[in-house]
Design a protein around this motif. Sequence first.
Motif, short mmCIF file in Angstrom:
data_model
loop_
_atom_site.label_atom_id
_atom_site.label_comp_id
_atom_site.label_asym_id
_atom_site.label_seq_id
_atom_site.Cartn_x
_atom_site.Cartn_y
_atom_site.Cartn_z
N MET A 120 0.85 -1.17 0.00
CA MET A 120 0.00 0.00 0.00
C MET A 120 0.90 1.24 0.00
SD MET A 120 -2.92 1.23 2.78
CE MET A 120 -3.35 -0.42 3.17
N PRO A 121 0.61 2.20 -0.87
CA PRO A 121 1.42 3.42 -0.91
C PRO A 121 1.36 4.17 0.43
CG PRO A 121 -0.21 3.39 -2.69
CD PRO A 121 -0.46 2.21 -1.83
N LEU A 122 2.42 4.91 0.68
CA LEU A 122 2.52 5.65 1.94
C LEU A 122 1.35 6.60 2.13
CD1 LEU A 122 4.19 6.39 4.46
CD2 LEU A 122 5.30 8.13 3.08
N GLU A 123 0.95 7.28 1.06
CA GLU A 123 -0.14 8.26 1.19
C GLU A 123 -1.43 7.59 1.69
OE1 GLU A 123 -2.10 11.94 -1.30
OE2 GLU A 123 -1.14 10.33 -2.42
N GLN A 124 -1.74 6.43 1.15
CA GLN A 124 -2.94 5.71 1.58
C GLN A 124 -2.81 5.25 3.04
OE1 GLN A 124 -5.86 5.37 -0.12
NE2 GLN A 124 -6.59 4.62 1.83
N SER A 174 7.76 8.12 -5.92
CA SER A 174 8.19 6.73 -5.79
C SER A 174 8.40 6.37 -4.32
CB SER A 174 9.50 6.52 -6.55
OG SER A 174 10.55 7.22 -5.91
N GLU A 175 8.61 5.08 -4.10
CA GLU A 175 8.84 4.60 -2.74
C GLU A 175 10.14 5.19 -2.17
OE1 GLU A 175 9.12 0.25 -0.79
OE2 GLU A 175 7.57 0.49 -2.33
N ALA A 176 11.16 5.33 -3.03
CA ALA A 176 12.43 5.91 -2.60
C ALA A 176 12.24 7.38 -2.20
CB ALA A 176 13.47 5.79 -3.71
N GLU A 177 11.44 8.10 -2.97
CA GLU A 177 11.16 9.50 -2.65
C GLU A 177 10.37 9.61 -1.35
OE1 GLU A 177 9.34 10.35 -6.42
OE2 GLU A 177 10.99 11.68 -6.99
N GLU A 178 9.46 8.67 -1.13
CA GLU A 178 8.69 8.66 0.12
C GLU A 178 9.62 8.47 1.30
OE1 GLU A 178 5.93 5.46 -0.47
OE2 GLU A 178 4.45 6.73 -1.47
N SER A 179 10.57 7.56 1.15
CA SER A 179 11.53 7.29 2.22
C SER A 179 12.38 8.53 2.50
CB SER A 179 12.41 6.11 1.82
OG SER A 179 13.36 5.85 2.83
#
Length: 150
Positions: free
Chosen positions: A1-5, A47-52
Motif C-alpha cells: 500500500m502506498p505511503l499516502e494511503q 516513488s517509494e524511494a522518494e517517500e523514504s
Amino acid sequence: MPLEQTINDAIKAAMLARNEVDLRSLRAIKAAILVAKTAEGANGDISEAEESKLLQKLAKQRKDSLDIFRQQNREDLAAKEEEELLVIERYLPKQMEEAEIRTVLTGIIAQVGAAGPGDMGKVMGVATKQLAGKADGKVISALVKELLAK
C-alpha cells in the motif's frame, strides 16, 4: 500500500481515537507528500524511494529542532518535537545497526581503494547512495572517518 494511503488510513484512526499527537504528526507527513506531488517537475506521483527520503527529511527536521529546543531549555517545545519524531519513525524503513554499516563501509573502502582521510569524499559518495534510507548520514560520516583514520 502506498505511503499516502497508509497515512490517510492512520489519520482516520487517529481522529476516531482523538489522538492529537498522532493526528498532528500524520497531517505533517500528508502535507509533505502533497507538496512533493505538486512540486514543479513532479508528475503527480512519488516513488517509494522518494517517500523514504521525505520521511527521513521530516525526521531530521524534528531531530534538529529537538536539539535546538533542548539547548534553549524549551522542554515544552522539545516534547512536541519528540512526540512527532516517534510517530514519523513508525513509517520509516528499519535503520541498519552500526555493525552492519561498518561492514558495508569496509567493503566500499576496499572497492574505491581509499587509503586515508583524504579519500573520505570518494567513500561518502558511494556510501550515501548505497545506504540511502538505511542509515543516518551523520552515523555514516563518523564511521567513515573512524575507518579511514586507521
